[in-house]
Write an enzyme that holds these catalytic residues in place. Structure first.
Site, PDB file in Angstrom:
ATOM      1  N   HIS A  46       2.971 -12.361  -0.466  1.00 61.10           N
ATOM      2  CA  HIS A  46       2.520 -11.018  -1.007  1.00 61.10           C
ATOM      3  C   HIS A  46       2.882 -10.865  -2.603  1.00 61.10           C
ATOM      4  O   HIS A  46       4.108 -10.840  -2.997  1.00 61.10           O
ATOM      5  CB  HIS A  46       2.744  -9.751  -0.378  1.00 61.10           C
ATOM      6  CG  HIS A  46       1.866  -8.538  -0.756  1.00 61.10           C
ATOM      7  ND1 HIS A  46       0.575  -8.353  -0.234  1.00 61.10           N
ATOM      8  CD2 HIS A  46       2.212  -7.596  -1.784  1.00 61.10           C
ATOM      9  CE1 HIS A  46       0.298  -7.023  -0.763  1.00 61.10           C
ATOM     10  NE2 HIS A  46       1.149  -6.798  -1.859  1.00 61.10           N
ATOM     11  N   ASP A  48       1.755  -8.919  -6.492  1.00 60.29           N
ATOM     12  CA  ASP A  48       0.744  -8.197  -7.024  1.00 60.29           C
ATOM     13  C   ASP A  48       0.495  -8.430  -8.333  1.00 60.29           C
ATOM     14  O   ASP A  48       0.151  -7.296  -9.151  1.00 60.29           O
ATOM     15  CB  ASP A  48       1.233  -6.813  -6.713  1.00 60.29           C
ATOM     16  CG  ASP A  48       0.851  -5.887  -5.562  1.00 60.29           C
ATOM     17  OD1 ASP A  48      -0.141  -5.973  -5.077  1.00 60.29           O
ATOM     18  OD2 ASP A  48       1.963  -5.636  -4.768  1.00 60.29           O
ATOM     19  N   GLU A 154      -5.631  -6.207   0.190  1.00 61.30           N
ATOM     20  CA  GLU A 154      -4.618  -5.298   0.768  1.00 61.30           C
ATOM     21  C   GLU A 154      -4.988  -3.962   1.132  1.00 61.30           C
ATOM     22  O   GLU A 154      -4.367  -3.000   1.031  1.00 61.30           O
ATOM     23  CB  GLU A 154      -3.590  -5.242  -0.286  1.00 61.30           C
ATOM     24  CG  GLU A 154      -2.203  -4.760   0.578  1.00 61.30           C
ATOM     25  CD  GLU A 154      -1.406  -4.253  -0.613  1.00 61.30           C
ATOM     26  OE1 GLU A 154      -0.163  -3.995  -0.247  1.00 61.30           O
ATOM     27  OE2 GLU A 154      -1.629  -4.309  -1.639  1.00 61.30           O
ATOM     28  N   HIS A 181      -3.950   0.676   4.036  1.00 67.87           N
ATOM     29  CA  HIS A 181      -2.994   0.352   3.013  1.00 67.87           C
ATOM     30  C   HIS A 181      -2.284   1.962   3.276  1.00 67.87           C
ATOM     31  O   HIS A 181      -1.842   1.997   4.699  1.00 67.87           O
ATOM     32  CB  HIS A 181      -3.450   0.307   1.489  1.00 67.87           C
ATOM     33  CG  HIS A 181      -2.372   0.273   0.425  1.00 67.87           C
ATOM     34  ND1 HIS A 181      -1.828   1.212  -0.278  1.00 67.87           N
ATOM     35  CD2 HIS A 181      -1.544  -0.862   0.490  1.00 67.87           C
ATOM     36  CE1 HIS A 181      -0.939   0.726  -0.874  1.00 67.87           C
ATOM     37  NE2 HIS A 181      -0.821  -0.446  -0.495  1.00 67.87           N
ATOM     38  N   HIS A 222       1.677  -2.255   6.698  1.00 67.04           N
ATOM     39  CA  HIS A 222       1.305  -0.783   6.035  1.00 67.04           C
ATOM     40  C   HIS A 222       0.654   0.087   7.360  1.00 67.04           C
ATOM     41  O   HIS A 222       0.334   1.094   7.249  1.00 67.04           O
ATOM     42  CB  HIS A 222       0.167  -0.761   5.247  1.00 67.04           C
ATOM     43  CG  HIS A 222       0.654  -1.189   3.835  1.00 67.04           C
ATOM     44  ND1 HIS A 222       1.340  -0.102   2.948  1.00 67.04           N
ATOM     45  CD2 HIS A 222       0.514  -2.369   2.862  1.00 67.04           C
ATOM     46  CE1 HIS A 222       1.609  -0.658   1.691  1.00 67.04           C
ATOM     47  NE2 HIS A 222       1.403  -1.963   1.772  1.00 67.04           N
ATOM     48  N   HIS A 243       4.214  -8.243   4.187  1.00 66.99           N
ATOM     49  CA  HIS A 243       5.449  -7.970   3.443  1.00 66.99           C
ATOM     50  C   HIS A 243       5.867  -6.644   4.058  1.00 66.99           C
ATOM     51  O   HIS A 243       5.742  -5.723   3.823  1.00 66.99           O
ATOM     52  CB  HIS A 243       4.979  -7.450   1.939  1.00 66.99           C
ATOM     53  CG  HIS A 243       3.889  -6.752   1.937  1.00 66.99           C
ATOM     54  ND1 HIS A 243       2.664  -6.520   2.218  1.00 66.99           N
ATOM     55  CD2 HIS A 243       3.961  -5.369   1.023  1.00 66.99           C
ATOM     56  CE1 HIS A 243       1.780  -5.747   1.898  1.00 66.99           C
ATOM     57  NE2 HIS A 243       2.580  -4.779   1.092  1.00 66.99           N
ATOM     58  N   ASP A 356       6.526  -9.140  -2.309  1.00 61.32           N
ATOM     59  CA  ASP A 356       6.020  -7.645  -3.176  1.00 61.32           C
ATOM     60  C   ASP A 356       6.344  -7.838  -4.820  1.00 61.32           C
ATOM     61  O   ASP A 356       6.450  -6.868  -5.263  1.00 61.32           O
ATOM     62  CB  ASP A 356       6.420  -6.410  -2.453  1.00 61.32           C
ATOM     63  CG  ASP A 356       5.328  -5.342  -2.679  1.00 61.32           C
ATOM     64  OD1 ASP A 356       4.167  -5.500  -3.308  1.00 61.32           O
ATOM     65  OD2 ASP A 356       5.337  -4.457  -1.663  1.00 61.32           O
TER      66      ASP A 356
END
Length: 423
Positions: A46, A48, A154, A181, A222, A243, A356
């Site tokens: 993961h 971003d 995600e 999420h 999540h 993650h 992350d």
């Protein structure tokens, strides 16, 4: 003869004492890590980067030079091509994230734009990146000296309750779907929102089935624990936590309990340990709760707070509280603790890395601030006694196994009709 034997014995003793007194060479962890990552691609679950480029670079994200981006200051990035190379990254699941609070069709529109951005980055730097769909792709691309690039959508809200949208994302190269999420969807409960379904609705189970049929991975980061258990019950393929960390070390609902870790092992899945300080450090999690409470105590509009309507006094009081209560820092060692815990409970075959990076507003554990720090984390595991074979599993071997198994499940379901169900 006796004199000769005595002389030999004394010489041997002197040699032993000399060797015992000589300093031992320091273990060359860097060389060991380099050998491991030459043979096994390091795969992060993961990152971003695309979202951060969108937020910071705006329209320039389509053309900005990604070779070297700011690595210091408020506008710093955790990721650029030079640092990816120094970090010996072999494979990356790039996150395709949009706000869970957006209307469904807006989520679809922004998801398509994020996918397009990632594909554009890969096309702009063909000597660095190549799109990958399968474990074999990852191995081939890594062997060629490039970074295998996968995508993870995600948030389950991003399919707008429609399996056709899910299939469109798959056709564009998405490799996993995170079932929720931050917010509970119409078909799955989130870890950080009020539950409504006790896990998954029948449509939620259909989403898991369709992911299995397509060969996309079911991502349970999540989601609530009830959703984790429901998905683990339904999924025919190994699941992933792209993650997340260990709840036994830090009681945050985004982390994974020991009982679920045992289910992940039985399922053949993987927990990719996250770097987010709130999920890694119990001290940071508790400080964050205390900080939120103090902000409300000082200034909680519209009706409460000690200094409501007095912004100067409220700001001064909060600054004083921060001076008296500095925020603790998570550390590389704490991340390693989570890795060890997952390996101890689920088994060495069920742990990976899901950093992350570029999704944490530059609040990262000390020693893990950028994508060039993966070798430091792997070296820490070696210092703790992990063998090269175990480190190879952590780095990417386990994820490749999960991908291969998901591909095999999809092949076994090839004769099944695609779902037409909408929520």
């Amino acid at each position: 003869m006796r004199t000769l034997l005595l002389a030999v014995a004394l010489a041997a003793l002197a040699s032993t004492q000399a060797h015992a007194g000589a300093p031992r060479a320091a273990p060359d962890y860097a060389a060991r890590v380099a050998r491991v990552l030459k043979a096994t691609p390091l795969i992060d679950g993961h990152n971003d980067w695309a979202e951060t480029l969108r937020g910071r670079a705006g329209d320039k994200r389509w053309t900005i030079d990604l070779t070297r981006l700011p690595a210091t200051g408020d506008a710093r990035y955790n990721t650029d091509i030079e640092r990816l190379r120094r970090g010996k990254v072999g494979g990356q699941f790039w996150s395709v994230y949009v706000g869970a609070e957006l209307p469904p069709l807006e989520q679809v529109k922004e998801t398509l734009e994020q996918i397009d951005l990632i594909r554009t980055i890969v096309a702009r730097y063909p000597d660095t990146f190549e799109l990958a769909r399968t474990a074999a792709d990852v191995r081939r691309i890594h062997k060629a000296g490039r970074i295998a690039s996968m995508m993870g959508v995600e948030g389950g809200g991003q399919i707008a309750d429609d399996l056709s949208v899910l299939r469109a994302y798959h056709a564009l190269g998405a490799g996993y779907l995170t079932l929720t999420h931050a917010l509970t969807t119409d078909w799955a409960d989130s870890a950080t929102d009020n539950p409504r379904h006790n896990g998954l609705t029948p449509f939620g189970e259909a989403v898991v089935h369709e992911l299995n049929r397509l060969g996309m991975l079911v991502d349970l980061s999540h989601v609530s624990e009830a959703t984790m258990r429901a998905a683990l019950r339904v999924s025919k393929a190994p699941v992933i936590f792209s993650h997340s960390s260990a709840r036994a070390l830090n009681d945050h609902p985004r982390d994974v309990s020991d009982s679920v870790l045992q289910l992940v092992a039985a399922n053949g899945g993987i927990v990719m340990v996250n770097y987010a300080p709130n999920y890694v450090s119990d001290a940071v999690r508790r400080w964050s709760a205390e900080f939120a409470a103090e902000k409300a105590r000082i200034n909680a509009p519209p009706f409460g707070g000690l200094y409501i309507g007095q912004p100067e006094r409220a700001d001064a009081a909060l600054k004083q509280w921060l001076a008296d209560n500095p925020k603790p820092k998570a550390t590389l060692a704490e991340v390693a603790d989570h890795i060890e815990h997952v390996a101890r409970i689920a088994g060495i075959d069920h742990v990976g890395i899901g950093s992350d990076f570029d999704g944490l507003n530059n609040e990262l554990p000390t020693g893990l601030e950028d994508v060039d720090t993966y070798p430091a984390l792997l070296a820490e595991m070696m210092r703790r006694g992990w063998s090269d074979a175990d480190v190879a599993k952590l780095a990417g071997g386990n994820m490749l196994r999960v991908m291969e198994r998901a591909e095999a499940v999809a092949a076994s379901m090839r004769g099944e009709a695609s779902g037409t169900m909408t929520n």
